[in-house]
Design a protein around this motif. Structure first.
Motif, mmCIF file in Angstrom:
data_model
loop_
_atom_site.group_PDB
_atom_site.id
_atom_site.type_symbol
_atom_site.label_atom_id
_atom_site.label_comp_id
_atom_site.label_asym_id
_atom_site.label_seq_id
_atom_site.Cartn_x
_atom_site.Cartn_y
_atom_site.Cartn_z
ATOM 1 N N GLY A 166 0.787 -1.218 0.000
ATOM 2 C CA GLY A 166 0.000 0.000 0.000
ATOM 3 C C GLY A 166 0.817 1.266 0.000
ATOM 4 N N ASP A 167 2.102 1.154 0.318
ATOM 5 C CA ASP A 167 2.962 2.328 0.318
ATOM 6 C C ASP A 167 3.577 2.515 -1.073
ATOM 7 O OD1 ASP A 167 5.213 3.538 2.926
ATOM 8 O OD2 ASP A 167 4.239 4.549 1.238
ATOM 9 N N SER A 168 4.353 3.582 -1.249
ATOM 10 C CA SER A 168 5.010 3.865 -2.532
ATOM 11 C C SER A 168 6.469 3.447 -2.466
ATOM 12 C CB SER A 168 4.912 5.351 -2.879
ATOM 13 O OG SER A 168 3.569 5.739 -3.034
ATOM 14 N N THR A 211 1.688 -0.196 -3.603
ATOM 15 C CA THR A 211 2.314 -1.489 -3.904
ATOM 16 C C THR A 211 1.469 -2.640 -3.379
ATOM 17 O OG1 THR A 211 3.614 -1.281 -1.882
ATOM 18 C CG2 THR A 211 4.636 -0.549 -3.914
ATOM 19 N N THR A 212 1.547 -3.748 -4.118
ATOM 20 C CA THR A 212 0.890 -5.001 -3.735
ATOM 21 C C THR A 212 1.936 -6.090 -3.659
ATOM 22 O OG1 THR A 212 0.440 -5.626 -6.034
ATOM 23 C CG2 THR A 212 -1.204 -4.244 -4.930
ATOM 24 N N LYS A 238 11.082 -5.941 -1.881
ATOM 25 C CA LYS A 238 10.286 -6.800 -1.001
ATOM 26 C C LYS A 238 9.057 -6.025 -0.548
ATOM 27 C CE LYS A 238 14.093 -9.607 0.826
ATOM 28 N NZ LYS A 238 14.818 -10.033 2.060
ATOM 29 N N VAL A 239 7.897 -6.655 -0.713
ATOM 30 C CA VAL A 239 6.643 -6.065 -0.250
ATOM 31 C C VAL A 239 6.275 -6.767 1.048
ATOM 32 C CG1 VAL A 239 4.251 -5.582 -0.783
ATOM 33 C CG2 VAL A 239 5.956 -5.546 -2.602
ATOM 34 N N HIS A 1077 1.565 -12.711 -9.592
ATOM 35 C CA HIS A 1077 0.466 -11.748 -9.439
ATOM 36 C C HIS A 1077 0.082 -11.559 -7.987
ATOM 37 C CE1 HIS A 1077 -0.015 -11.688 -13.760
ATOM 38 N NE2 HIS A 1077 0.041 -13.018 -13.723
ATOM 39 N N GLY A 1078 0.816 -12.107 -7.119
ATOM 40 C CA GLY A 1078 0.571 -11.872 -5.715
ATOM 41 C C GLY A 1078 -0.428 -12.834 -5.109
#
Length: 1445
Positions: A166-168, A211-212, A238-239, A1077-1078
């Motif tokens: 969710g952040d940039s 971000t996802t 890394k997310v 795709h997460g």
């Protein structure tokens, strides 16, 4: 009948008056000139029309890439068709003999295979299309700039980072501005499609918003600019998911000021990060922007603002405001909008007659305000008395002559672009006379009234027509000595007087009068010479003019009103001029005093005043001179230099500041000096203003001192020079023996002369008083010439052509002459050149002005003594830097005896030469002059900053970094800043200084489980460079001491932190929980993936085993002998017990030249062979500095490193030209040390490396036996590029080669590691660009050899736990954890010694990438070494017997 006669008479009278009106229309000044349209109709005159001649297409600014083709469009219309030519940078191109440039049928220029390199840019520049029609004229197009995209270089690359979902996120990839269009991004090696979440900024940086999990992976950017694609480093994003911690609001990317042209698009980047998530809004000039309803203002991913189709109203200050509810931050940027030149009024075609006055009008607009110049038939119009620029941009031509006919173009230009508009001028012929009598010359032409600014002429009718009622007259006049005539016509027939106005007072004019009747023009009267009166009704000189200085930059001038009687004074004009110049300036004044500001300090000016009334300017006052007040000098003394006299004194020389900056009488100089290690302890001394040198005595031997000088006036002390460093000698120079042989000798034969150049002896501990040059045909003893010790070249003159000369060079001192160095050369065949070549310029000198500017001056013996150039000769200056050796020359032309070379690299040695060209004759290149640009503060921060915890000591961390890419000089130190608050003021951060040769540092006693932020700043002799970005590291918890020291995934979870660089070859373990795709994958996919991984691993192990067996079988007997030879020299653990029994030979064999040299028992290391003294105990160990004293380096000069192949011994030839190891003849230091030395040559194209035998440690790693990871990772492509740039900026780097026996003694390596390293070395040979620092082992005895570990397989780095926390190492620190580091065994024929621990790697000076590694060998078995040891002992006995005999 009477009525018919009256009608005929009336008709003839009407015809006569009509002819007179036509003549008046042709000659009357009121009809200045006929504008475009039909030409004025004159009876019998030939009608000429304007010819359409204009450009259909003009070239436009073009961006190209290397190797591609470019078309610059140009097409012109005319009947007949025009001839098209092209200019590049103002010079016509010769397209006939150019195989890459050709003219297309429509006039366009086609350039195939664009050439572009760093030092050769023949195609880049400004192009202009020139169209010519014979007998009509020439027009030129607008200039178009051709830009060629440079070689792809990354100024920043993506780095590993982590971000909460969710952040940039920001991934940097900044390249040259002209390469941005060729940048694209890949995720996991697949092209990345840009959408509303993915944004590529104009700089190439990738922004990912919201971000996802699917955004995680490996990212890299690619530049595709014609050649092979250039890839950046891969960085893992890394997310993170799970619980989030509130974090500060920070900008990941802030907007920067932009300059855009009307119609372009502008992107203002703005990306913020924090928790809670921030929102972005934009404001302009304190007003909120509505990005939702506007079609031109669009909010992009992350919060960036895009303005499309920019207009002038868009200019202003933009504010990006980020708000997350808890706090608000803002950043601002300025948008400047520029406009290309546009014509509000274009010139129009004009008909005119000779002697008339015309005006071409031209009105333009643009931002910045355009400058206007006029071109006639392609050539620049230079303003003069008859070509004047009026009303800012209009061109006025007075007294037309036939040669003024042609095409005139108004060219407007500003920073954005340029434009042109033109018009044609046609000079009409006078109407030919019709059949009938013409009038004779007017009689009695006199000046009936002569004034200061006008003359009234009168005359009588011609003798041929005594009544003259129907005659008109034209008065032609010109200044005496001027060929152009102007004309004034009478206003009605029969008038016999005219008044000529706007003349100059006290000026001689020539007048003549010509009469005209209905048949044409008659004879001209005799010339009348008349001088105008001087101004008598003008104001007199203003009395009592005085001047006085009010400040160092201003003077006030006062005066009184001139005597009355000459009319009311309207205003005054104050003229002033600097003494010694001829450029007078003026200012209009309405009062009786004026203060002139902005003058030069302590400079004498002259002033005069002229009063004006309605008649014009009056009589000037006498000049009054006055000097501005003095001030402190505004510049430092020049050319500060240091000369080390001996071990306790240094002579300092300087020159006064430039005269224009002295600002007063120099009353003295202030000298300040200090020890480099104690910068707060400064000694100060004053010397008189006439003294330009001072001997500083009583210094400590072997100590580096810093010096600076400032000039003084009565007002105070001016700015000081930069600190300049010099180091006193360890011991005074020796003159008890003759000098050694010079290190190199080069000859360049000409027809009747030979140019000899050389470099001084390598051992500079011995005094050299001069050099003796001997030469002769077949023998060097025929003639001898002695030159000064500072001289490095000499030209032997008056030789015979086509003759074989032998030349010898010897250094000498008061003891005698040293060993000679021989060289031979054959003078060239004498040919008579046609044309005869000119004499080359002499006395070429290079004066260093700044870090990027050098002034080249020379003399020309073919000029007269006053050295004034009166012909069309010009000079060509060429220059280059010798690093690397294949650098191409740059050239520039000059028409004076000096040239200012700009755009050079800081701290780089350049060589310059000059040639002269006159017509078809050219000279040879002159003698070369050398100059090294000044250093500059580092312009980039230290890079690759990583922080890891020390194993077993959670409260201790290790900071690692790499030198700045743009060091611009020798790095003298680093400053580490760290703090627990990244937003704290920088003066609140804790500071840790580190010496310049260190690339790692320990920080102890930190708080557990606490985030720290680290910044590093580099400095050189010029000052501090920029800081690196803050790197976050969280110290481990007390209960997590069993974690890996570089495991900081959890510790660096903060926003914006940089994770440790795991190397370019690091592969992130694949996760079974994340699909591209997460989304989670199925259990079946996970099991299948596990089976594939296991299968690939098994196959890889089998392949490695097969290759290892194959490589082992290929071990040859030659390799075994080399192993035995290494063992015999170095010793082995198997022979440590009886090593004392081996008697060292009396002589040792140089690895490269097979010279026999006596063993020096002196305990002091040779400063020429070692960079720093080897310590005597553990407390003396200091970081190794591989750069030497600047003074010594300068005496060694830049010729070092050139060896011709014919001077090598047979043994050296078999081994290849291996780098020579200089060994200090030292006694017994407790611990050898390893340092990194750059291996490069300043100018040596003859270094050949034999791939069959040369083994260099240039790619070796030092590694732990229990770990496959190397201490340092291989350099990335970007690092190598930066290394190349940096080494060119570091001419003082000592070029100390490594030993030629590096591959010996690898007993302490396990066989598997050795085999894999051999395999790796062979695979890496394909990459010629790979280069690593060379390990240089310094033993303590001349008979000790060196152990260099093999190359380990690539992988992420592990960090040595024995890294020191201070520059001084304790014995305990060296012995701690000795089991976890790789030891290099150093054999000793004299005594048994323990294994040598590899201490931290010293900072290498950034070095030239050189391919040195050609082979890598495996470990040797003990039994093989035993046999070879015995064999070598026999060889040593034979050698002793030979030397005894």
């Amino acid at each position: 009948m009477a009525a018919e006669r009256r009608a005929r008479r009336l008709l003839s009278t009407a015809s006569f008056w009509l002819c007179c009106l036509l003549l008046l229309g042709r000659r009357a000044p009121g009809a200045k000139a006929a504008r475009s349209g039909s030409p004025p109709q004159s009876p019998g005159s030939s009608i000429r029309t304007f010819t359409p001649f204009y450009f259909l297409v003009e070239p436009m600014d073009t961006l190209s890439i290397r190797g591609s083709s470019v078309v610059l469009n140009c097409s012109a219309y005319s009947e007949p068709s025009p001839k098209i030519e092209w200019k590049k940078d103002g010079t016509f191109l010769n397209l006939v003999s150019d195989d890459r440039r050709q003219l297309l049928p429509d006039g366009s220029l086609f350039i195939s295979n664009v050439v572009h390199s760093k030092h050769n840019k023949p195609d880049e520049g400004y192009y202009q299309c020139v169209a010519t029609v014979e007998s009509l004229g020439t027009i030129v197009s607008r200039t178009a700039k051709l830009t060629v995209a440079g070689l792809p270089r990354f100024s920043s690359q993506p780095e590993h980072s982590s971000v909460y979902a969710g952040d940039s996120a920001i991934l940097n990839c900044e390249v040259n501005a002209d390469l941005v269009p060729f940048v694209r991004w890949e995720q996991n090696r697949q092209p990345l499609l840009l959408d509303d979440r993915f944004l590529k900024l104009p700089s190439g940086t990738l922004v990912i918003s919201n971000t996802t999990e699917g955004d995680g992976g490996l990212y890299r950017c690619i530049v595709e600019s014609g050649g092979p694609p250039k890839y950046s480093d891969e960085a893992e994003l890394k997310v993170l998911t799970g619980s989030e911690v509130t974090s500060n609001l920070v900008f990941l990317k802030q907007p920067s000021s932009l300059v855009r042209s009307i119609g372009q698009s502008a992107v203002l980047p703005c990306v913020a990060s924090g928790l809670p998530r921030p929102t972005i809004r934009w404001m302009k000039n304190e007003e909120a922007l509505d990005t939702e309803s506007s079609q031109r203002l669009v909010m992009l991913a992350g919060g960036s603002l895009e303005i499309s189709d920019v207009t002038e109203d868009d200019a202003g200050t933009y504010f990006c405001v980020a708000d997350n509810g808890n706090e608000t931050v803002e950043a601002q940027a300025e948008l400047t909008v520029q406009a290309q030149p546009e014509f509000l009024k274009q010139p129009t075609n004009i008909y005119a007659h000779e002697s008339m006055d015309i005006v071409f009008e031209c009105e333009v607009t643009g931002k910045p305000t355009p400058t206007v110049k006029w071109v006639k038939n392609g050539d620049m119009v230079i303003p003069s008395d008859y070509f004047k620029i009026v009303k800012e941009h209009n061109l006025q031509v007075l007294g037309l002559v036939k040669s003024d006919e042609g095409f005139y173009q108004c060219i407007a230009e500003n920073d954005v672009g340029n434009a042109q508009a033109g018009a044609q001028l046609i000079i009409l012929e006078h109407a030919p006379a019709t059949s009938g009598p013409l009038p004779s010359a007017p009689r009695d032409v006199v000046a009936s009234l002569v004034s200061t600014r006008f003359i009234k002429l009168t005359w009588r009718t011609p003798a041929s027509d005594p009544y003259g009622d129907n005659l008109t007259y034209s008065v032609f006049y010109t200044k005496e000595g001027i060929t152009r005539e102007r004309v004034e016509n009478t206003s009605y027939p029969g008038e016999m007087q005219v008044t000529i106005q706007n003349l100059m007072p006290a000026t001689v004019y020539i007048f003549r009068v010509m009469a005209h009747n209905k048949h044409g023009s008659g004879e001209s009267s005799a010339p009348l010479r008349v001088e105008t009166q001087p101004e008598v009704q003008l104001p007199g000189p203003a009395p009592n003019i005085r001047a006085y200085a009010t400040s160092p930059t201003s003077i006030t001038v006062t005066w009184e009103t001139p005597l009355s009687g000459n009319g009311e004074i309207q205003n005054y004009k104050l003229y002033y001029m600097e003494k010694g110049t001829d450029k007078e300036q003026d200012v209009d004044v309405s009062s009786h005093s004026h203060t002139i500001n902005g003058l030069k300090k302590y400079t004498e000016y002259s002033f005069r005043v002229v009063a004006y009334n309605k008649h014009g300017p009056g009589v000037s006052t006498q000049d009054v001179a006055f000097q501005t007040l003095s001030d402190v000098p505004s510049a430092a003394p020049q050319n500060l230099s240091l000369e080390v006299r001996n071990s306790k004194s240094i002579m300092i020389h300087w020159q006064p500041p430039p005269l224009a900056t002295q600002n007063g009488q120099i009353t003295g100089y202030k000298i300040r000096y200090r020890k480099a290690s104690r910068k707060s302890d400064v000694t100060e001394m004053l010397v008189p203003g006439t003294q330009l040198s001072q001997l500083i005595e009583g210094l400590d031997r072997g100590t580096e001192y810093n010096f600076r000088v400032a000039a003084l006036t009565v007002n105070g002390t001016g700015p000081a020079t930069d600190w300049l460093a010099a180091e006193t000698f360890e011991s005074d120079l020796d003159e008890t023996r003759v000098p050694e042989v010079p290190s190199s000798l080069h000859v360049r034969p000409l027809v009747t002369s030979i140019v000899v150049s050389w470099t001084p002896p390598e051992n500079q501990n011995i005094v050299v008083r001069g050099y003796a040059i001997g030469y002769g045909i077949g023998s060097p003893h025929a003639q001898t010439i002695k030159v000064d010790y500072k001289q490095r070249y000499y030209t032997i003159e008056n030789l015979d052509p086509s003759s074989h000369y032998v030349i010898t060079l010897k250094a000498f001192n008061n003891v005698g002459e040293g060993i000679p160095l021989y060289e031979s050369a054959v003078t060239r065949h004498h040919t008579v050149p046609d044309p005869t070549p000119m004499m080359p310029p002499v006395g070429v000198q290079a004066s260093i002005l700044s870090h990027d500017t050098i002034r080249i001056t020379w003399a020309d013996n073919s000029l007269p003594k006053h050295q004034k150039i009166t012909d069309s000769r010009y000079y060509t200056v060429r220059w280059k830097t010798n690093i690397p050796a294949n650098t191409k020359y740059k050239n520039a032309n000059a028409t004076t005896l000096s040239y200012l070379v700009t755009g050079l690299k800081a701290n780089t040695l350049y060589e310059f030469s000059v040639m002269v060209t006159k017509g078809r004759r050219s000279s040879t290149w002159s003698m070369t002059a050398h100059g090294t640009t000044f250093e500059l503060v580092p312009t980039s921060p230290p890079k690759d900053v990583t922080v890891v915890s020390k194993e077993g000591k959670p409260r201790t961390i290790i900071v690692n970094w790499q030198p700045p890419s743009e060091a611009n000089g020798k790095i003298t130190g680093y400053i580490i800043y760290y703090s627990t608050d990244v937003n704290a003021e920088i003066h609140d951060w804790v500071i840790e200084p580190v010496v310049g040769n260190r690339l790692t540092h320990q920080i102890q006693e930190l708080t557990l489980d606490t985030p720290y932020y680290f910044k590093i700043q580099a400095r050189n002799s010029k000052g501090m460079g920029p800081m690196s970005e803050a790197v976050q590291f969280r110290t481990p918890k007390a209960d997590s001491s069993d974690k890996m020291p570089n495991d900081q995934a959890s510790g660096s979870a903060g926003k914006g932190s940089r994770l440790p660089d795991l190397g370019s070859d690091y592969k992130t373990p694949m996760s079974g929980n994340n699909s591209p795709h997460g989304s989670p994958t199925s259990p079946l996919d996970s099991n299948m993936l596990l089976v594939i991984i296991i299968s690939v691993g098994v196959i890889t192990i089998v392949v490695v085993v097969i290759i290892a067996i194959f490589c082992t079988k290929r071990t040859t007997s030659h390799q075994k002998k080399k192993r035995a030879a290494c063992k015999s020299v170095n010793g082995s653990h198997k022979y440590k017990g009886n090593a004392k029994d081996v008697k060292p030979p009396d002589l040792w064999i140089h690895h490269e030249r097979l010279e026999l040299k006596p063993i020096d028992k002196s305990p002091d290391p040779n400063p020429i062979m070692t960079d720093t003294p080897i310590p005597r105990n553990s407390q003396d160990i200091t970081p190794v500095d591989n750069s030497m004293d600047n003074n010594i380096h300068q005496r060694r000069n830049s010729y070092r490193g050139h060896e011709s192949e014919d001077s090598m011994s047979t043994l050296a030839g078999r081994r290849g030209m291996r780098p020579k190891m200089m060994m200090p003849f030292d006694s017994q230091p407790p611990q050898p040390m390893i340092s990194a030395h750059p291996i490069h040559s300043l100018d040596n194209p003859h270094h050949h490396f034999h791939s069959s035998s040369l083994a260099s440690p240039a790619r070796s790693h030092l590694f732990h036996p229990s770990s496959p990871w190397p201490i340092g990772t291989s350099m990335s492509l970007s690092d190598r590029a930066n290394s190349t740039e940096s080494i060119r900026n570091t001419p003082s780097t000592d070029t100390m080669p490594a030993s030629s026996s590096q591959t010996c003694c690898t007993d302490h390596q396990d066989p598997e590691g050795a085999t894999s390293s051999s395999y790796l070395a062979s695979s890496q040979e394909e990459d010629s660009g790979q280069s690593l620092p060379t390990a240089h082992v310094r033993p303590s005895h001349p008979l000790k050899s060196f152990a260099v570990p093999s190359i380990p397989p690539p992988g992420p780095p592990t960090y040595d736990p024995t890294l020191p926390s201070t520059p001084l190492l304790s014995q305990q620190a060296l012995n701690h954890h000795i089991h976890s580091m790789k030891t290099a065994s150093v054999g000793n024929l004299g005594r048994s010694r323990p294994p040598m621990p590899v201490v931290v790697p010293s900072a290498p000076e950034v070095q030239e990438t050189t391919r040195m590694l050609e082979d890598s060998e495996s470990s040797y078995e003990p039994d093989e070494l035993t046999k070879e040891m015995a064999h070598l002992e026999g060889l040593m006995k034979d050698l002793n017997a030979i030397t005894t005999a």
